[in-house]
Write an enzyme that holds these catalytic residues in place. Structure first.
Site: not given
Lengths: 72, 472
Positions: B84, B159, B183
């Protein structure tokens, strides 16, 4: 009782926070802010009940290593 | 039998790792397949912000040389992994999905990146995300809207939406996500993959751009529970550079995978775990509980008296802490934030200190109730989120005819272990009538990730939801 933050109150809050918020953002900010503050006040009320007085915030400062050395 | 590159990418991390060990597949072949897949998929999904083609090919060649010399670094040797984009990697931009940090180049690796590199993983790129991880849709105004791997008209949650879509679409064998309020687990659930939020302090946050310090975690996202445990072996452990890191011994998280679930006690909270949930999700959740019972586990109803109210506490903590981190940026360059994140950061400045502290006290209360409940159960299981993937751009969600705000609805279940600091694992447990994945969340005792992997693996050994592939 519902919260209904006025333009003047938002201006005051933003001044307290030293955060310049253009008044054109009032319509964007206040609907959610009203809901959030009301919910947070309800949580305040719940957590200030005398039966919870001994509860500490989850973020307390500890010295786990020192405690371990002392055999705790 | 491996006929083409897509067959290779359809294998699990564990399977392909064995093939590298036995020299049936070379790291170079593997990276070629991954990069080709990214080129094909990324225009449709916007799952990646950066792809390190040159670096990944060089690493693959080096990994190949080591293997030929009989020097295998471990199960992640030569395996394509993505990160990420809020996880810092030395010398390469880490934007956190923002314009604010579009040119930020970390001077050192995050601890989790050092660990992956040391284990021989080949980092192929950085995945797209909700800007600064503050939101659950991954609808990113700067790097494109991430799409769900199972239906590109739908959201991948967030997210860590890019990591979820990247793993589900077979561009890599695992990815790292970060999880504050859900997330990792939310995109894992709606993309039909596995993802773990570790106990707070179990995996280092050093070098990761924070969202909310008191709740942030980093964890792996994979297609199988076994793969997740393999990656977790590399990631878990104390880090002196992270002030929140726990000095608790780590295990071999693959050790208990095959121990089964006979006699284990699963807690369910009557009411809260079953209410306000879309019908297909409820049906899949109940079927999963029935499967565990069939496998010998015992389901027990346990009341968590103060579970209601968790969403408010979550919103208070998760708005005040990011607004603190972003205080300077928000004043100096507000125009560089996306509309939704700017609004959330402004809102976070309007809470009182007493709101924040009462929310942190609520967390102690909630954690205490779970710790008491863990005297009678080994884990809790609930749906991961109460609905399946919505259309991209939706800000409200329909649950049984009632319209609800997306941000609050999406955290109904994932916020609970986040607040209590408990580990939780998403495992795919079904599909709805549109073929969209459904996930369940297994919540464990602090530092008992091993139990989550054991339960999740046993479930996957007896079901095949994780074996289905999206057609993109």
């Amino acid at each position: 009782m519902g919260i209904n933050i006025s333009r003047e109150e938002l201006r005051f809050l933003s001044r307290l926070a030293n955060l310049p918020i253009d008044q054109s953002r009032y319509e964007l900010i206040t609907p959610t802010l009203n809901e959030w503050i009301q919910a947070a006040n309800e949580l305040n009320e719940k957590m200030s009940d005398s039966k919870y007085l001994s509860i500490m915030p989850v973020t307390v400062f500890t010295h786990p290593e020192a405690n371990k050395q002392q055999g705790e | 039998m491996i006929k083409n590159k897509n067959d290779l990418l359809d294998l699990s991390l564990a399977q392909v790792s064995k093939m590298i060990e036995t020299k049936e597949v070379s790291p170079v072949e593997l990276i070629d397949a991954s990069l080709e897949r990214i080129e094909e998929i990324n225009p449709k999904l916007s799952a990646y912000i950066s792809v390190y083609e040159r670096e990944a090919r060089e690493v693959a060649k080096a990994a190949e040389i080591l293997i030929q010399a009989g020097h295998r670094l471990g199960p992640l040797h030569g395996i394509p992994i993505s990160l990420k984009d809020n996880i810092g990697m030395k010398g390469l931009t880490s934007t956190a999905g923002s314009k604010v940090l579009e040119n930020w180049i970390p001077k050192e690796d995050a601890t989790v990146v050092s660990k992956l590199k040391g284990a021989g993983a080949n980092i192929i790129g950085k995945t797209n995300m909700h800007e600064f991880a503050w939101g659950g849709t991954s609808d990113n105004p700067h790097y494109g809207t991430v799409r769900n791997a199972w239906d590109t008209s739908r959201f991948p949650a967030g997210s860590s939406g890019g990591s979820g879509a990247a793993v589900a679409s077979r561009t890599c064998f695992g990815a790292l996500g970060t999880d504050t309020g859900g997330s990792i687990r939310l995109p894992s659930a709606v993309n039909g993959i596995v993802g773990i939020r570790p106990t707070i302090g179990r995996v280092s946050n050093y070098g990761v751009i924070p969202l909310a310090w008191s709740m942030d975690t980093v964890g792996p996202m994979t297609r199988t529970v076994e793969d997740c445990a393999i990656m977790f072996n590399t990631l878990a452990g104390h880090d002196y550079r992270d002030g929140g890191s726990a000095q608790v011994p780590v295990s071999d998280y693959t050790n208990d995978l095959n121990k089964g679930v006979k006699g284990l006690r699963i807690g369910v909270v009557p009411g809260y775990f079953f209410n306000n949930v879309q019908e297909p999700v409820l049906k899949a959740y109940k079927s999963a509980l029935a499967k565990f019972e069939e496998l010998g586990a015992i389901i027990e109803e346990v009341d968590i008296k103060n579970i209601e109210g968790n969403i408010t506490a979550q919103l208070v903590v998760e708005s005040c802490e990011p607004s603190t981190y972003h205080q300077r940026y928000l004043r100096e360059q507000p125009e560089n934030y996306g509309d939704d994140v700017r609004l959330l950061l402004e809102l976070g400045e309007m809470h009182l200190a007493t709101h924040y502290i009462q929310a942190q006290r609520y967390r102690t209360l909630l954690k205490g109730e779970f710790m008491e409940a863990f005297k009678s159960v080994d884990v809790f299981i609930c749906p991961t989120l109460p609905f399946t993937a919505t259309k991209v751009g939706e800000t409200v969600v329909n649950i049984n005819g009632k319209e609800e705000d997306m941000l609050s609805a999406i955290m109904q279940f994932t916020g609970v272990p986040s607040l209590a600091g408990l580990p939780s694992l998403n495992v795919p447990c079904g599909f709805d009538h549109n073929g969209l994945p459904i996930g369940m969340q297994i919540i464990g005792k602090p530092f008992d990730e091993q139990m989550l992997f054991r339960m999740g693996h046993t479930y996957q050994e007896n079901t095949d939801f994780h074996k289905k592939s999206p057609i993109i």
